[in-house]
Scaffold this motif. Structure first.
Motif, PDB file in Angstrom:
ATOM      1  N   GLY A   1      37.984  24.829  36.456  1.00  0.00           N
ATOM      2  CA  GLY A   1      37.255  25.090  34.949  1.00  0.00           C
ATOM      3  C   GLY A   1      38.185  24.929  33.941  1.00  0.00           C
ATOM      4  O   GLY A   1      39.545  24.789  34.313  1.00  0.00           O
ATOM      5  N   ASP A   2      37.568  25.049  32.662  1.00  0.00           N
ATOM      6  CA  ASP A   2      38.496  24.940  31.609  1.00  0.00           C
ATOM      7  C   ASP A   2      39.443  26.014  31.566  1.00  0.00           C
ATOM      8  O   ASP A   2      39.016  27.453  31.702  1.00  0.00           O
ATOM      9  CB  ASP A   2      37.545  24.886  30.348  1.00  0.00           C
ATOM     10  CG  ASP A   2      37.017  23.788  30.238  1.00  0.00           C
ATOM     11  OD1 ASP A   2      37.428  22.834  30.747  1.00  0.00           O
ATOM     12  OD2 ASP A   2      35.820  23.679  29.631  1.00  0.00           O
ATOM     13  N   GLU A   3      40.810  25.731  31.495  1.00  0.00           N
ATOM     14  CA  GLU A   3      41.739  26.942  31.351  1.00  0.00           C
ATOM     15  C   GLU A   3      41.574  27.936  32.526  1.00  0.00           C
ATOM     16  O   GLU A   3      41.953  29.258  32.249  1.00  0.00           O
ATOM     17  CB  GLU A   3      41.832  27.550  29.858  1.00  0.00           C
ATOM     18  CG  GLU A   3      41.927  26.729  28.639  1.00  0.00           C
ATOM     19  CD  GLU A   3      43.405  26.088  28.473  1.00  0.00           C
ATOM     20  OE1 GLU A   3      44.343  26.608  29.456  1.00  0.00           O
ATOM     21  OE2 GLU A   3      43.557  25.063  27.908  1.00  0.00           O
ATOM     22  N   ALA A   4      41.263  27.402  33.689  1.00  0.00           N
ATOM     23  CA  ALA A   4      40.953  28.246  34.730  1.00  0.00           C
ATOM     24  C   ALA A   4      42.051  29.171  35.017  1.00  0.00           C
ATOM     25  O   ALA A   4      41.594  30.538  35.566  1.00  0.00           O
ATOM     26  CB  ALA A   4      40.528  27.474  35.959  1.00  0.00           C
ATOM     27  N   VAL A   5      43.225  29.251  34.883  1.00  0.00           N
ATOM     28  CA  VAL A   5      44.118  29.908  35.434  1.00  0.00           C
ATOM     29  C   VAL A   5      44.155  31.260  34.338  1.00  0.00           C
ATOM     30  O   VAL A   5      44.236  32.323  35.032  1.00  0.00           O
ATOM     31  CB  VAL A   5      45.806  29.499  35.368  1.00  0.00           C
ATOM     32  CG1 VAL A   5      46.750  30.537  35.463  1.00  0.00           C
ATOM     33  CG2 VAL A   5      45.856  28.201  36.493  1.00  0.00           C
ATOM     34  N   SER A   6      44.148  31.007  33.117  1.00  0.00           N
ATOM     35  CA  SER A   6      44.199  32.135  32.245  1.00  0.00           C
ATOM     36  C   SER A   6      42.646  32.975  32.318  1.00  0.00           C
ATOM     37  O   SER A   6      42.704  34.171  32.135  1.00  0.00           O
ATOM     38  CB  SER A   6      44.676  31.694  30.710  1.00  0.00           C
ATOM     39  OG  SER A   6      43.604  30.823  30.159  1.00  0.00           O
ATOM     40  N   VAL A   7      41.732  32.277  32.542  1.00  0.00           N
ATOM     41  CA  VAL A   7      40.386  32.854  32.307  1.00  0.00           C
ATOM     42  C   VAL A   7      40.276  33.509  33.649  1.00  0.00           C
ATOM     43  O   VAL A   7      39.806  34.844  33.488  1.00  0.00           O
ATOM     44  CB  VAL A   7      39.230  31.665  32.388  1.00  0.00           C
ATOM     45  CG1 VAL A   7      37.706  32.267  32.784  1.00  0.00           C
ATOM     46  CG2 VAL A   7      39.213  30.964  30.996  1.00  0.00           C
ATOM     47  N   ILE A   8      40.617  33.123  34.751  1.00  0.00           N
ATOM     48  CA  ILE A   8      40.540  33.953  35.871  1.00  0.00           C
ATOM     49  C   ILE A   8      41.642  35.275  36.020  1.00  0.00           C
ATOM     50  O   ILE A   8      40.916  36.147  36.305  1.00  0.00           O
ATOM     51  CB  ILE A   8      40.654  32.999  37.175  1.00  0.00           C
ATOM     52  CG1 ILE A   8      39.587  32.258  37.350  1.00  0.00           C
ATOM     53  CG2 ILE A   8      40.836  33.983  38.726  1.00  0.00           C
ATOM     54  CD1 ILE A   8      39.500  31.082  38.213  1.00  0.00           C
ATOM     55  N   ARG A   9      42.651  34.948  35.509  1.00  0.00           N
ATOM     56  CA  ARG A   9      43.842  36.050  35.410  1.00  0.00           C
ATOM     57  C   ARG A   9      43.085  37.314  34.463  1.00  0.00           C
ATOM     58  O   ARG A   9      43.241  38.693  34.848  1.00  0.00           O
ATOM     59  CB  ARG A   9      45.041  35.476  34.727  1.00  0.00           C
ATOM     60  CG  ARG A   9      45.719  34.678  35.615  1.00  0.00           C
ATOM     61  CD  ARG A   9      46.290  35.149  36.921  1.00  0.00           C
ATOM     62  NE  ARG A   9      47.527  36.271  36.595  1.00  0.00           N
ATOM     63  CZ  ARG A   9      48.069  36.901  37.527  1.00  0.00           C
ATOM     64  NH1 ARG A   9      48.042  36.621  38.528  1.00  0.00           N
ATOM     65  NH2 ARG A   9      48.810  37.748  36.938  1.00  0.00           N
ATOM     66  N   LYS A  10      42.481  37.162  33.377  1.00  0.00           N
ATOM     67  CA  LYS A  10      41.775  38.066  32.599  1.00  0.00           C
ATOM     68  C   LYS A  10      40.428  38.569  33.168  1.00  0.00           C
ATOM     69  O   LYS A  10      40.255  39.828  33.059  1.00  0.00           O
ATOM     70  CB  LYS A  10      41.258  37.387  31.349  1.00  0.00           C
ATOM     71  CG  LYS A  10      42.406  37.043  30.238  1.00  0.00           C
ATOM     72  CD  LYS A  10      41.785  36.577  28.950  1.00  0.00           C
ATOM     73  CE  LYS A  10      42.962  36.057  28.093  1.00  0.00           C
ATOM     74  NZ  LYS A  10      42.901  34.619  27.739  1.00  0.00           N
ATOM     75  N   MET A  11      39.951  37.853  34.232  1.00  0.00           N
ATOM     76  CA  MET A  11      38.733  38.207  34.806  1.00  0.00           C
ATOM     77  C   MET A  11      39.147  39.272  36.011  1.00  0.00           C
ATOM     78  O   MET A  11      38.350  40.328  36.263  1.00  0.00           O
ATOM     79  CB  MET A  11      37.956  37.350  35.646  1.00  0.00           C
ATOM     80  CG  MET A  11      37.151  36.346  34.729  1.00  0.00           C
ATOM     81  SD  MET A  11      36.377  34.926  35.595  1.00  0.00           S
ATOM     82  CE  MET A  11      35.055  35.837  36.385  1.00  0.00           C
ATOM     83  N   ILE A  12      40.405  39.101  36.590  1.00  0.00           N
ATOM     84  CA  ILE A  12      40.717  40.084  37.524  1.00  0.00           C
ATOM     85  C   ILE A  12      41.457  41.157  37.258  1.00  0.00           C
ATOM     86  O   ILE A  12      41.432  42.361  37.794  1.00  0.00           O
ATOM     87  CB  ILE A  12      41.612  39.291  38.807  1.00  0.00           C
ATOM     88  CG1 ILE A  12      42.917  38.868  38.132  1.00  0.00           C
ATOM     89  CG2 ILE A  12      40.809  38.157  39.324  1.00  0.00           C
ATOM     90  CD1 ILE A  12      43.833  38.467  39.352  1.00  0.00           C
ATOM     91  N   GLY A  13      41.997  41.323  35.966  1.00  0.00           N
ATOM     92  CA  GLY A  13      42.864  42.525  35.399  1.00  0.00           C
ATOM     93  C   GLY A  13      43.927  42.649  35.868  1.00  0.00           C
ATOM     94  O   GLY A  13      44.697  42.152  36.807  1.00  0.00           O
ATOM     95  N   ALA A  14      44.607  43.931  35.072  1.00  0.00           N
ATOM     96  CA  ALA A  14      45.899  44.164  35.648  1.00  0.00           C
ATOM     97  C   ALA A  14      46.092  44.293  37.198  1.00  0.00           C
ATOM     98  O   ALA A  14      45.235  44.807  37.829  1.00  0.00           O
ATOM     99  CB  ALA A  14      46.142  45.096  34.860  1.00  0.00           C
ATOM    100  N   THR A  15      47.274  44.159  37.871  1.00  0.00           N
ATOM    101  CA  THR A  15      47.767  44.330  39.205  1.00  0.00           C
ATOM    102  C   THR A  15      47.576  45.864  39.381  1.00  0.00           C
ATOM    103  O   THR A  15      46.916  46.193  40.700  1.00  0.00           O
ATOM    104  CB  THR A  15      49.355  44.113  39.500  1.00  0.00           C
ATOM    105  OG1 THR A  15      49.380  42.633  39.069  1.00  0.00           O
ATOM    106  CG2 THR A  15      49.401  44.266  41.029  1.00  0.00           C
ATOM    107  N   ASP A  16      47.779  46.784  38.553  1.00  0.00           N
ATOM    108  CA  ASP A  16      47.566  48.094  38.743  1.00  0.00           C
ATOM    109  C   ASP A  16      46.139  48.412  38.370  1.00  0.00           C
ATOM    110  O   ASP A  16      45.976  48.491  37.268  1.00  0.00           O
ATOM    111  CB  ASP A  16      48.647  49.028  37.970  1.00  0.00           C
ATOM    112  CG  ASP A  16      48.538  50.367  38.452  1.00  0.00           C
ATOM    113  OD1 ASP A  16      47.571  51.007  38.842  1.00  0.00           O
ATOM    114  OD2 ASP A  16      49.790  51.236  38.277  1.00  0.00           O
ATOM    115  N   PRO A  17      45.411  49.009  39.214  1.00  0.00           N
ATOM    116  CA  PRO A  17      44.011  49.408  38.836  1.00  0.00           C
ATOM    117  C   PRO A  17      43.798  50.378  37.742  1.00  0.00           C
ATOM    118  O   PRO A  17      42.810  50.380  36.951  1.00  0.00           O
ATOM    119  CB  PRO A  17      43.360  49.610  40.205  1.00  0.00           C
ATOM    120  CG  PRO A  17      44.245  49.713  41.132  1.00  0.00           C
ATOM    121  CD  PRO A  17      45.613  49.129  40.690  1.00  0.00           C
ATOM    122  N   LYS A  18      44.901  51.321  37.550  1.00  0.00           N
ATOM    123  CA  LYS A  18      44.959  52.264  36.645  1.00  0.00           C
ATOM    124  C   LYS A  18      44.735  51.615  35.159  1.00  0.00           C
ATOM    125  O   LYS A  18      44.606  52.274  34.350  1.00  0.00           O
ATOM    126  CB  LYS A  18      45.919  53.334  36.810  1.00  0.00           C
ATOM    127  CG  LYS A  18      45.695  54.077  38.021  1.00  0.00           C
ATOM    128  CD  LYS A  18      46.724  55.281  38.234  1.00  0.00           C
ATOM    129  CE  LYS A  18      48.162  54.852  38.276  1.00  0.00           C
ATOM    130  NZ  LYS A  18      48.544  54.671  39.599  1.00  0.00           N
TER     131      LYS A  18
END
Length: 145
Positions: free
Chosen positions: A79-96
Motif C-alpha cells: 500500500g501507499d506508505e505501508a510501513v508508516s501507515v501500518i505502524r500507526k495502525m498497530i500502535g505502541a509496543t507497550d499496550p498501556k
C-alpha cells in the motif's frame, strides 16, 4: 504516494485469541492489499534471525520462547506508505501507551504479548519477508493461476 511492501505477523497470542480475522479486516478496510499470507510455527533459528537486534538483552530468551510457542500468521501487505501507515495502525509496543482504536490499544494484554509485529522500515520489511516468503510467493498477486 509511494507504494511499499510491509511485513506483518500476528503473534501467538493473537492467533490463540482468534483475532486473525479482525486484524486482517482492519488492513483490508484501510485499503491495503495482502499479497501473501501463511500460518507457520517459527523455529528457534528463524526467531533468532527475526529478533537478532535484541540478542544479549535481558528479555531475549523470553521473546524467543514466546514467538516459538505457537503458530503465527505472516503477511506481506502492499500500500501507499505501508510501513508508516501500518505502524500507526498497530500502535505502541507497550499496550498501556497504545491509543484506543489501534490494534494493540484494543487487543494487547502486555508488552510481552502484544498481538502483532510489523517491520519498522522498508529495509527491515524486506529482510523479514525473506525469512518467511520465497520471492515467487510475493509475485502471486500479479499472476493468473
Amino acid at each position: 504516494m509511494v507504494s511499499q511492501l510491509e511485513f506483518v505477523m500476528i503473534k501467538p497470542d493473537g492467533v490463540k485469541r482468534r483475532l486473525i480475522g479482525e486484524i486482517i479486516s482492519r488492513f483490508e478496510k484501510r485499503g491495503l492489499n495482502i499479497i501473501a499470507m501463511k500460518m507457520v510455527r517459527i523455529s528457534r533459528e528463524t526467531a533468532e534471525k527475526l529478533y537478532e537486534e535484541h540478542k544479549g538483552k535481558s528479555f531475549f530468551e523470553d521473546l524467543i520462547s514466546y514467538i516459538t510457542s505457537g503458530p503465527v500468521v505472516c503477511m506481506v501487505i502492499e500500500g501507499d506508505e505501508a510501513v508508516s501507515v501500518i505502524r500507526k495502525m498497530i500502535g505502541a509496543t507497550d499496550p498501556k501507551e497504545a491509543l484506543p482504536g489501534t490494534i494493540r490499544g484494543d487487543f494487547a494484554l502486555s508488552k510481552a504479548e502484544n498481538v502483532i509485529h510489523a517491520s519498522d522500515s522498508p529495509e527491515k520489511a524486506k529482510k523479514e519477508m525473506s525469512l518467511f516468503f520465497e520471492e515467487t510467493e510475493l509475485q502471486l498477486n500479479t499472476q493468473t493461476v
